[in-house]
Scaffold this active site. Structure first.
Site, PDB file in Angstrom:
ATOM      1  N   TYR A 151       0.830  -1.137  -0.027  1.00  0.00           N
ATOM      2  CA  TYR A 151      -0.049  -0.136   0.021  1.00  0.00           C
ATOM      3  C   TYR A 151       0.593   1.289   0.097  1.00  0.00           C
ATOM      4  O   TYR A 151       0.166   2.397   0.123  1.00  0.00           O
ATOM      5  CB  TYR A 151      -0.942   0.000   1.333  1.00  0.00           C
ATOM      6  CG  TYR A 151      -2.281  -0.620   0.899  1.00  0.00           C
ATOM      7  CD1 TYR A 151      -2.222  -2.116   0.983  1.00  0.00           C
ATOM      8  CD2 TYR A 151      -3.349   0.105   1.003  1.00  0.00           C
ATOM      9  CE1 TYR A 151      -3.507  -2.761   0.714  1.00  0.00           C
ATOM     10  CE2 TYR A 151      -4.618  -0.535   0.698  1.00  0.00           C
ATOM     11  CZ  TYR A 151      -4.600  -1.897   0.545  1.00  0.00           C
ATOM     12  OH  TYR A 151      -5.914  -2.427   0.246  1.00  0.00           O
ATOM     13  N   LYS A 181       2.009 -15.400   2.186  1.00  0.00           N
ATOM     14  CA  LYS A 181       2.250 -16.409   1.034  1.00  0.00           C
ATOM     15  C   LYS A 181       3.781 -16.762   1.035  1.00  0.00           C
ATOM     16  O   LYS A 181       4.288 -16.286  -0.225  1.00  0.00           O
ATOM     17  CB  LYS A 181       1.634 -15.482  -0.021  1.00  0.00           C
ATOM     18  CG  LYS A 181       1.211 -16.337  -1.352  1.00  0.00           C
ATOM     19  CD  LYS A 181       0.189 -17.618  -1.316  1.00  0.00           C
ATOM     20  CE  LYS A 181       0.151 -18.105  -2.474  1.00  0.00           C
ATOM     21  NZ  LYS A 181      -0.347 -19.421  -2.617  1.00  0.00           N
ATOM     22  N   ASP A 214      -4.282 -18.239   0.826  1.00  0.00           N
ATOM     23  CA  ASP A 214      -5.490 -18.873  -0.006  1.00  0.00           C
ATOM     24  C   ASP A 214      -5.985 -20.058   0.787  1.00  0.00           C
ATOM     25  O   ASP A 214      -7.457 -20.176   0.839  1.00  0.00           O
ATOM     26  CB  ASP A 214      -4.838 -19.709  -1.203  1.00  0.00           C
ATOM     27  CG  ASP A 214      -3.449 -20.207  -0.898  1.00  0.00           C
ATOM     28  OD1 ASP A 214      -2.862 -20.421   0.276  1.00  0.00           O
ATOM     29  OD2 ASP A 214      -3.112 -20.978  -1.924  1.00  0.00           O
ATOM     30  N   ASP A 247      -7.019  -6.727   3.980  1.00  0.00           N
ATOM     31  CA  ASP A 247      -8.150  -5.936   3.241  1.00  0.00           C
ATOM     32  C   ASP A 247      -9.083  -7.055   2.760  1.00  0.00           C
ATOM     33  O   ASP A 247     -10.256  -6.934   2.669  1.00  0.00           O
ATOM     34  CB  ASP A 247      -7.746  -5.146   2.155  1.00  0.00           C
ATOM     35  CG  ASP A 247      -8.443  -4.392   1.526  1.00  0.00           C
ATOM     36  OD1 ASP A 247      -9.731  -4.081   2.025  1.00  0.00           O
ATOM     37  OD2 ASP A 247      -8.654  -4.375   0.289  1.00  0.00           O
ATOM     38  N   ASP A 261     -13.071  -8.606   4.035  1.00  0.00           N
ATOM     39  CA  ASP A 261     -14.607  -8.544   3.290  1.00  0.00           C
ATOM     40  C   ASP A 261     -15.201  -9.764   3.456  1.00  0.00           C
ATOM     41  O   ASP A 261     -16.416 -10.023   3.537  1.00  0.00           O
ATOM     42  CB  ASP A 261     -14.362  -7.931   2.101  1.00  0.00           C
ATOM     43  CG  ASP A 261     -14.762  -6.513   1.780  1.00  0.00           C
ATOM     44  OD1 ASP A 261     -14.249  -5.675   2.614  1.00  0.00           O
ATOM     45  OD2 ASP A 261     -15.048  -6.129   0.702  1.00  0.00           O
TER      46      ASP A 261
HETATM   47  C1  IPM Z   1     -10.609  -0.512   3.217  1.00  0.00           C
HETATM   48  C2  IPM Z   1     -10.698  -0.108   1.961  1.00  0.00           C
HETATM   49  C3  IPM Z   1      -9.163   0.703   1.650  1.00  0.00           C
HETATM   50  C4  IPM Z   1      -8.203  -0.435   1.662  1.00  0.00           C
HETATM   51  C5  IPM Z   1      -9.330   1.269  -0.025  1.00  0.00           C
HETATM   52  C6  IPM Z   1     -10.497   2.384   0.067  1.00  0.00           C
HETATM   53  C7  IPM Z   1      -8.003   1.917  -0.139  1.00  0.00           C
HETATM   54  O1  IPM Z   1     -10.916  -0.993   0.957  1.00  0.00           O
HETATM   55  O2  IPM Z   1     -10.636   0.265   4.079  1.00  0.00           O
HETATM   56  O3  IPM Z   1     -10.840  -1.667   3.319  1.00  0.00           O
HETATM   57  O4  IPM Z   1      -7.925  -1.067   0.614  1.00  0.00           O
HETATM   58  O5  IPM Z   1      -7.671  -0.315   2.638  1.00  0.00           O
HETATM   59 MN    MN Z   2     -11.553  -2.894   1.968  1.00  0.00          MN
END
Ligand code: IPM
Ligand code: MN
Ligand code: NAD
Length: 352
Positions: free
Chosen positions: A139, A190, A223, A247, A251
């Site tokens: 990042y 990984k 993975d 990240d 999700d």
């Molecule tokens: C998060 C978002 C951010 C990230 C993006 C918007 C840069 O997806 O906070 O999870 O990848 O960290």
């Molecule tokens: Mn995110």
């Protein structure tokens, strides 16, 4: 002593403009009831501001955040009109990097089994704390483009892993496990493919784990972690991983805890100003309709209040969210009929 009792509010873009004011109604309610005296300052930052006058993040603001504020409460950043996403990079990633918010703390906690897409899994099975490294990895923007827009174009995105950065996030995960009586910490990388950076994660993990002999350290390639979070989430109590993998798996984690509208996060430097925000983005597909789920923002506000020294209010907000889920006081994506404001009314009614 409690940290600075002043918060910076950045609603940002899209549904950030809806869920942040909604969650702040809950803070108003807590203030009226308990009188914490938390001051607020609202900052007009985001895509609208950028398109209006070109400002993404005023340079002096980071110093003010550091010196004057205990926490930042952020909605979301991202707007289809700003293709480069430069404002989000400057504001969100800028805060994470410049304020050195090295812990991205993302709970994955199922509050009500009806909202879990996994068969036969309940709240006892899904209760995980993810420690996502938040200041390096892929990042940092280190890299470059060469011969751009030619057939010979080269694009390099370098992954930065420092001994200091890797060690402090792994240690934070073990400290958390130790303090909360957790039995294991899973590190995910990984290293079978990425022989330099992730070998550093392997060696550092072994060294730090040796300091906590009562906590079982284990490792999964990322993975396999993705697979195991779906197959057997009860294996996990604490997970520590790098910026990008964190990240992605959070999700996935958001879905197994009931959806992205319920996932909260903190970007934390212990003892310093820290930033709290829902895991979700600006959701341009539903923005402006008053239907966004505000509960991730409410839970993020709870994490913020814990950071400011009010863990009891974090607990009561978690109870309020569990109550909304149990009684289906929820938005459409969870099968309910309520809009953003009506969900907040239910939260406030529960808090009494
Ligand atoms: C998060 C978002 C951010 C990230 C993006 C918007 C840069 O997806 O906070 O999870 O990848 O960290
Ligand atoms: Mn995110
Ligand atoms: P997103 O999280 O905004 O939306 C993904 C899906 O989830 C959409 O269908 C959306 O409607 C739904 N959703 C998200 N939050 C919801 C909520 N509270 N209630 C109900 N439904 C909800 O992800 P995206 O579409 O990939 O990203 C949109 C923009 O947001 C992009 O510009 C992205 O870069 C940005 N983003 C910002 C952050 C952040 O500020 N921390 C996080 C993720 C994405």
């Amino acid at each position: 002593m409690r940290p600075h009792q002043k918060i910076a509010v950045i609603a940002g873009d899209g549904i950030g403009q809806e869920v942040v004011p909604a969650a702040l109604r809950v803070l108003d309610h807590l203030e009226a009831k308990h009188g914490m005296g938390i001051e607020r300052e609202v900052f007009d930052l985001g895509a609208e501001r950028y398109l209006r006058d070109g400002t993404t993040m005023p340079a002096e603001l980071m110093d003010r955040f550091r010196d004057e504020f205990g926490a930042i409460f952020l909605g979301a950043l991202g707007d289809p009109r700003v293709k480069s996403n430069v404002h989000a990079k400057d504001i969100l990633l800028g805060s994470r990097f410049q304020l050195d918010l090295f812990i991205n703390l993302r709970p994955i906690k199922l509050l009500d089994p009806r909202y879990c897409p996994l068969k036969d899994k309940g709240p006892d099975d899904i209760d995980i704390m993810v420690f996502r490294e938040n200041t390096e990895g892929l990042y940092t923007g280190v890299g470059g483009q060469f011969k751009r827009d030619t057939p010979d174009e080269v694009a390099i995105e370098a992954e930065i892993n420092t001994r200091k950065g890797v060690e402090r996030i792994i240690r934070a995960a073990f400290e958390y496990a130790d303090a909360r009586g957790k039995k294991s910490v899973c590190m995910s990388d990984k290293s079978n493919a990425m022989r330099h950076g992730h070998d550093l994660w392997q060696r550092t993990f072994k060294e730090v784990a040796a300091e906590y002999p009562h906590i079982e350290p284990f490792h999964l390639y990322v993975d396999v972690l993705a697979m195991e979070l779906v197959r057997c989430p009860e294996r996990f109590e604490v997970i520590v991983t790098n910026n990008l993998f964190g990240d992605i798996i959070t999700d996935l984690g958001a879905q197994i805890q009931g959806g992205i509208g319920l996932a909260a996060s903190g970007n934390i430097h212990p003892g310093q100003v820290s930033l709290f925000e829902p895991v979700h983005g600006s959701a341009p597909d539903i923005a402006g309709q008053g239907i966004a789920n505000p509960l991730a923002a409410v839970l993020s506000l709870g994490m913020l209040l814990e950071h400011l020294g009010y863990p009891e209010h974090h607990e009561s907000l978690k109870d309020a969210v569990a109550h909304c889920l149990e009684h289906q006081h929820v938005t459409r994506e969870l099968g309910g009929e309520l809009g953003t404001d009506a969900v907040i009314d239910a939260v406030i009614a529960f808090l009494g």
